[in-house]
Design a protein around this motif. Sequence first.
Motif, PDB file in Angstrom:
ATOM      1  N   SER A 150      28.896  50.738  30.785  1.00 12.57           N
ATOM      2  CA  SER A 150      29.402  51.486  29.637  1.00 12.57           C
ATOM      3  C   SER A 150      28.434  52.584  29.215  1.00 12.57           C
ATOM      4  O   SER A 150      27.291  52.652  29.679  1.00 12.57           O
TER       5      SER A 150
ATOM      6  N   GLU B 271      30.903  45.991  34.796  1.00 14.73           N
ATOM      7  CA  GLU B 271      32.234  46.586  34.629  1.00 14.73           C
ATOM      8  C   GLU B 271      32.306  47.524  33.428  1.00 14.73           C
ATOM      9  O   GLU B 271      33.249  48.315  33.323  1.00 14.73           O
TER      10      GLU B 271
ATOM     11  N   THR C 134      32.583  46.326  30.313  1.00 16.27           N
ATOM     12  CA  THR C 134      33.341  45.652  29.247  1.00 16.27           C
ATOM     13  C   THR C 134      32.428  44.913  28.272  1.00 16.27           C
ATOM     14  O   THR C 134      32.864  44.520  27.186  1.00 16.27           O
ATOM     15  N   VAL C 135      31.169  44.688  28.672  1.00 19.58           N
ATOM     16  CA  VAL C 135      30.109  44.155  27.826  1.00 19.58           C
ATOM     17  C   VAL C 135      28.920  45.092  27.992  1.00 19.58           C
ATOM     18  O   VAL C 135      28.733  45.683  29.064  1.00 19.58           O
ATOM     19  N   ASP C 136      28.117  45.226  26.955  1.00 20.11           N
ATOM     20  CA  ASP C 136      27.031  46.207  26.991  1.00 20.11           C
ATOM     21  C   ASP C 136      25.658  45.593  27.217  1.00 20.11           C
ATOM     22  O   ASP C 136      24.797  46.207  27.851  1.00 20.11           O
TER      23      ASP C 136
ATOM     24  N   MET D 192      30.471  41.533  33.569  1.00 23.44           N
ATOM     25  CA  MET D 192      31.070  42.353  32.519  1.00 23.44           C
ATOM     26  C   MET D 192      30.188  43.544  32.168  1.00 23.44           C
ATOM     27  O   MET D 192      30.697  44.636  31.886  1.00 23.44           O
TER      28      MET D 192
ATOM     29  N   SER E  54      28.726  45.208  22.505  1.00 18.89           N
ATOM     30  CA  SER E  54      29.242  43.863  22.741  1.00 18.89           C
ATOM     31  C   SER E  54      28.161  43.077  23.479  1.00 18.89           C
ATOM     32  O   SER E  54      27.697  43.492  24.547  1.00 18.89           O
TER      33      SER E  54
END
Length: 264
Positions: free
Chosen positions: A152, A203, A205-207, A200, A161
């Motif tokens: 991200s 991807e 979707t999590v930081d 994640m 996140s």
Amino acid sequence: MADFHDDLRLAHVLADQADATTMARFKALDLKVETKPDMTPVSEADKAAEELIRTALRRSRPRDAVMGEEYGLEGVGPRRWVVDPIDGTKNYVRGVPVWATLIALMTPGEQGYEPVVGVVSAPALSRRWWAVKGGGAYTGRSLSQATRLRVSSVNTIADASFAYSSLKGWDDRGRLDSFLHLSRDCWRTRAYGDFWPYMMVAEGTVDVCAEPELSLWDMAANAIVVEEAGGRFTGLDGRRGPHSGNAAASNGLLHEQLLDYLGD
């Protein structure tokens, strides 16, 4: 730079075979489970999957060493395969689908052994992630049907996140206050657990994610996937790679902030 794509293809074959073995016993009513000396569970599927991978590597890479969670280190070659047959055994034995086989190849680098190939296969989730040094990180059903992974671009903890495994590990090590401080300052926290937070992060979707105590086989495959997706993977001491006995992973932009909260 050495080309490790043949090793990546082999790792996928090994993961396919391990998936068949582990899925065949997942949710089996007669699954045999033992308790190891460290009081963690090991199932017959853990042992069978690691034995299968070791046997295949003896045949296809006889000069390489192999290190696995269940049977230790075998061989002395400069190339070392690192295997966790089921990362998330407690989930596996309870029928929770969040578990994966982790397979990494490590070779000597500037900072000791470094992962150059990593495959994380979670068959009960119908997911797989992989990476090769210098070649990027991907997810998909196969090498030919894959999507490239990118971390991200979140750059503040307030918007981040944060994923983790459990509170107990932080509490046992006297770090619960720091952990809770970070949790309060983040936008969102979730205890996905085991390999999944790292995937994640890769991807996007999590930081950020972190764990206070891990073994090499828990981290080697995860580390290269995160790094090849553009993120950072270190110990809580800030040392790059999977050798610190614990882990901090992020999109890179948030890494120093993560270590400010949880670092040694």
